[in-house]
Design an enzyme around this catalytic site. Structure first.
Site, PDB file in Angstrom:
ATOM      1  N   LYS A  52     -41.958  39.700  32.313  1.00 46.90           N
ATOM      2  CA  LYS A  52     -42.304  38.304  31.997  1.00 46.90           C
ATOM      3  C   LYS A  52     -43.440  37.840  32.893  1.00 46.90           C
ATOM      4  O   LYS A  52     -44.385  37.195  32.436  1.00 46.90           O
ATOM      5  CB  LYS A  52     -41.068  37.409  32.167  1.00 46.90           C
ATOM      6  N   GLN A  96     -32.833  33.769  34.917  1.00 47.85           N
ATOM      7  CA  GLN A  96     -32.519  35.059  34.292  1.00 47.85           C
ATOM      8  C   GLN A  96     -31.002  35.291  34.259  1.00 47.85           C
ATOM      9  O   GLN A  96     -30.331  35.169  35.280  1.00 47.85           O
ATOM     10  CB  GLN A  96     -33.221  36.186  35.075  1.00 47.85           C
ATOM     11  N   ASP A 119     -36.108  28.413  27.709  1.00 51.77           N
ATOM     12  CA  ASP A 119     -35.237  29.286  26.911  1.00 51.77           C
ATOM     13  C   ASP A 119     -34.536  28.531  25.782  1.00 51.77           C
ATOM     14  O   ASP A 119     -33.877  29.144  24.938  1.00 51.77           O
ATOM     15  CB  ASP A 119     -34.180  29.936  27.820  1.00 51.77           C
TER      16      ASP A 119
END
Ligand code: NAD
Length: 285
Positions: A52, A96, A119
């Site tokens: 990422k 994460q 997200d």
């Protein structure tokens, strides 16, 4: 061979567009910024986070990695999120998964400011997705990446029978909502579903997000089915396979390969969502 959906190509095309958008934003004095929080040292998570960050760097997006020890308390993590919520240089915050067992994932997801929730897991953004809200809100990147692939390879979803197998917060549930918003007729299957074979045999589109090698055989699907393989499974010999076994030579079916299908799209969409959030935060657009 079943025809393959080239996720790498679609992701690369999208990245070219993102890089150009980032340049325009920077010219306006807006540098998009993403903060990635990694708690602990899970090797798979370290790889995901590195990928990422690398993508952000390539595209000119500022990225900050916050690596906290496994023993970090929930209070400390929440305090870090508060700091990032208040930091105007940060447009997007990603925590994460998975988090260590002593940390409540729901509380963490709800602590991220909805307007920085890259997200799309904050309850407010989940609600907007389920309601098919018209105003802008960030959406989960893996299913959104799949919708982008479908726009290319299966543009007409209206009235189509879509079967989503797996109902995680990350993939299955938002996938169901996005396909529903696109006017497909959606069935969400999970480990308690009965007569799954029957559902598989009649679906026009199947999204498999189970996490089990060779869970679905292409020969069990319709002769012209489109199959999206979300699974990433590492076999004992170290190779990576998805959830689907391609046992249909010369079929008219379409399938995403693993690797090279959904994975690259997830990262590209994450970057796309980051610049969308940066635009939302700017007063120029
Ligand atoms: P998860 O473990 O949270 O969910 C798995 C789901 O599969 C559950 O809802 C469960 O009910 C369902 N399931 C399990 N066994 C089943 C069965 N026998 N029949 C029907 N349903 C069954 O998994 P997840 O986070 O959604 O991830 C799924 C897979 O996708 C994993 O391999 C993961 O690594 C991969 N993944 C890939 C990407 C990507 O970018 N390519 C992103 C996220 C997840």
């Amino acid at each position: 061979m079943t025809k393959l959906i080239d996720g790498k190509q679609v992701a690369n095309d999208l990245k070219v567009q993102i890089a150009s958008s980032v340049k325009k934003l920077i010219a306006l004095g807006i540098t998009p910024g993403i903060a990635v929080i990694l708690v602990g040292e899970d090797p798979a998570s370290q790889i995901y986070v590195r990928n990422k960050q690398r993508a952000a760097e390539q595209l000119g997006i500022d990225s900050e990695l916050i690596n906290l020890p496994t023993t970090t308390s929930e209070a400390k993590l929440l305090a870090k999120i508060d700091q990032l919520n208040a930091n105007p240089a940060i447009d997007a915050i990603l925590v994460q998964a998975p988090l260590p067992a002593h940390i409540n994932e729901e509380r963490v997801q709800s602590a991220i400011a909805p307007e920085k929730d890259v997200d799309g897991f904050h309850p407010q953004n989940v609600g907007a997705l389920y309601n098919n809200a018209k105003s802008y809100y960030p959406q989960a990147n893996t299913p959104r990446g799949i919708m982008t692939l479908l726009a290319e390879y299966m543009p007409d979803l209206v009235g189509k029978k879509a079967l989503v197998i797996g109902r995680s917060i990350l993939v299955g549930r938002p996938m169901m909502a996005m396909l529903n918003n696109a006017d497909a007729t959606v069935t969400l299957a999970h480990r308690h579903t009965q007569d799954l074979d029957q559902l598989i045999a009649t679906a026009d589109l199947i999204v498999v997000a189970v996490g089990e090698p060779h869970f679905l055989k292409m020969s069990a699907a319709k002769a012209d089915a489109v199959v999206i393989d979300v699974g990433i499974n590492r076999l004992e010999d170290g190779s990576l396979v998805g959830d689907v076994l391609d046992d249909m030579p010369d079929s008219a079916q379409l399938l995403t390969p693993v690797p090279g299908g959904v994975g690259p799209m997830t990262i590209a969409m994450l970057m796309q969502t980051t610049i969308e959030l940066a635009r939302q935060h700017s007063t120029f657009e």
